[in-house]
Design a protein around this motif. Structure first.
Motif, short mmCIF file in Angstrom:
data_model
loop_
_atom_site.label_atom_id
_atom_site.label_comp_id
_atom_site.label_asym_id
_atom_site.label_seq_id
_atom_site.Cartn_x
_atom_site.Cartn_y
_atom_site.Cartn_z
N ARG A 215 17.32 16.83 59.43
CA ARG A 215 18.59 17.42 59.03
C ARG A 215 18.64 17.67 57.53
O ARG A 215 19.60 18.26 57.03
CB ARG A 215 19.75 16.51 59.43
N ALA A 216 17.65 17.18 56.81
CA ALA A 216 17.64 17.36 55.36
C ALA A 216 17.15 18.77 55.01
O ALA A 216 16.62 19.47 55.89
CB ALA A 216 16.74 16.31 54.72
N PRO A 217 17.32 19.18 53.75
CA PRO A 217 16.89 20.51 53.36
C PRO A 217 15.43 20.77 53.69
O PRO A 217 14.61 19.84 53.69
CB PRO A 217 17.12 20.51 51.84
N LYS B 179 26.85 17.72 61.08
CA LYS B 179 25.93 17.08 62.00
C LYS B 179 24.57 17.79 61.98
O LYS B 179 23.55 17.19 62.36
CB LYS B 179 26.52 17.14 63.42
N GLU B 180 24.59 19.03 61.54
CA GLU B 180 23.35 19.81 61.60
C GLU B 180 22.55 19.72 60.30
O GLU B 180 21.35 19.52 60.31
CB GLU B 180 23.70 21.28 61.86
N GLN B 181 23.27 19.86 59.20
CA GLN B 181 22.57 20.02 57.93
C GLN B 181 23.07 19.03 56.89
O GLN B 181 24.28 18.86 56.71
CB GLN B 181 22.79 21.46 57.43
N LEU B 182 22.16 18.37 56.22
CA LEU B 182 22.52 17.41 55.18
C LEU B 182 21.99 17.89 53.83
O LEU B 182 20.94 18.51 53.76
CB LEU B 182 21.90 16.04 55.48
N THR B 183 22.74 17.58 52.77
CA THR B 183 22.17 17.78 51.43
C THR B 183 21.20 16.64 51.18
O THR B 183 21.23 15.61 51.87
CB THR B 183 23.26 17.77 50.36
#
Lengths: 241, 241
Positions: A215-217, B179-183
């Motif tokens: 889910r990280a960049p 929920k999909e993308q994290l920094t």
DNA sequence: ACTGATATCTTTACGATGTAAAGATCATAA
DNA sequence: TTATGATCTTTACATCGTAAAGATATCAGT
């Protein structure tokens, strides 16, 4: 727990059919003749530990059995018993070796940096890197349920690597940490640093970090994540505890 | 790995010598008759999972074998195979149950506190408390090498408890976490929180914290140390990540 | 140098495990 | 009622750790 090619019969030279004939010739001649070292044929004690390390690296913790080690060393399956007592004994001695390697890696990392903040980061990275390079050994040291920490060699090696940790934490707090007595704050700082790197390592080895990395960049690796995590903790107070 | 009283023969009623006679009488009558549920004799699927949980709590992870579970459930040693395929299958289903229990405990702790800071501390304490109360189960969930995380039930349960973690971290950072993308920062915060509590828990279960507690001030318990550690981390930034 | 004692290693044996395969049993459906 | 197929049991096998007894080679004492 049983899919490894039928006892690896091929690994051994298949002793001549007429048993017990001219055995002294194909045995490597005894090497050392000191008093304390094991005598008889060379030193099987060392040979077994070396064999165990190979098996561990090749087949992982699950493949590290007494019989597999005996096969790897080319001796009968019951030979290790006399040198290590039982499986716990062998694993404990091997784990002691691991702790010594580990301690050296940590000391080298500590020495590679100049000031406390960088020392902490370097040590943390070396910690994770060791586990990444030797997952089987790290698993043996911290995951195995068959270690006897009361064995002198293991206890000593494990304590030594722990002492390195307390020293590092002490340095980054700019205070001398006694080996005998800790304040609650010092104990908490040590527990915090150790928990952080150990927890990260275990999650990594178990593949649990994938949940985060996915889910990280784009392109975030374990190293990237670790660096970011250490930066986050450093922003607050002494890094790594 | 073999010292548990000769296969526990006493646990089973010692079938009458004349085999296959009047078997339908001593079997509990079939319970449910729905379409989806397993038919035949009651539902062994559930019974085996219940038995496995008992064995795990009683004998620990090392005692949790297919045959032990079958004995506990009073069926033949090969019966579980049909319901779970193999040991990995049974362990994975049981671990899924553990993750659901665990998720509930965390949710309850989160709900018990009002503001983010206390929520974090409460969750962390609940995390460790769960592992302390169910060491076998926590070991199964995080230490076992025989889990298949691709199994839908386990994957789902494990993801759900992970979602709880991200939600908690998001709350203490006062931001909504996708929920999909994290920094990278969010990922690092999650990894930090998880590593800290997981690492602490593993060190605790492995008895490694004793090394610290022995040197800490008189009367320092695991809980004291955990509290001090969380306080140390909270002093800096959002607690627990 | 010879011989007995002893440490080292091998063989054999046993109970445990996971798993595969074949036989027995019984509810359901036709 | 009967056949089908899911469920469970038996049997078998390779593997494991460990104990015990037999074989073998080194060392010490004469």
């Amino acid at each position: 727990m049983a899919r490894l090619s039928k006892e690896n019969k091929a690994a051994r030279p298949a002793r001549a059919p007429t048993r017990r004939v001219a055995r002294a010739t194909d045995r490597p001649a005894p090497r050392r003749r000191t008093n304390d070292a094991p005598y008889h044929h060379g030193d099987l004690h060392e040979a077994l530990l070396k064999a165990a390390e190979r098996v561990l690296e090749r087949d992982g913790l699950a493949g590290l059995t007494l019989r597999a080690v005996a096969r790897e060393a080319g001796v009968s399956h019951a030979a290790p018993t006399h040198h290590f007592g039982d499986l716990t004994g062998l694993l404990s001695e091997l784990a002691a070796i691991g702790f010594r390697q580990f301690g050296q890696a940590m000391a080298a990392a500590d020495a590679s940096a100049a000031t406390p903040p960088e020392k902490g980061v370097a040590s943390a990275k070396a910690y994770v890197a060791y586990a990444q390079a030797h997952p089987g050994m790290y698993g043996l040291m911290f995951r195995s349920e068959r270690l006897d920490h009361s064995r002198p060699s293991l206890h000593e090696a494990s304590e030594a690597s722990f002492a390195g940790l307390t020293r590092g934490v002490g340095a980054s707090r700019h205070e001398q940490i006694s080996k005998e007595q800790l304040t609650l704050d010092q104990a908490a700082a040590i527990a915090s640093a150790w928990s952080l790197v150990h927890g990260f390592t275990m999650l990594m080895l178990d593949g649990r970090l994938k949940t985060i990395l996915d889910r990280a960049p784009e392109g975030t690796s374990v190293e990237t994540l670790l660096t970011a995590m250490l930066r986050l903790n450093a922003r607050r107070q002494p890094p790594l505890g």
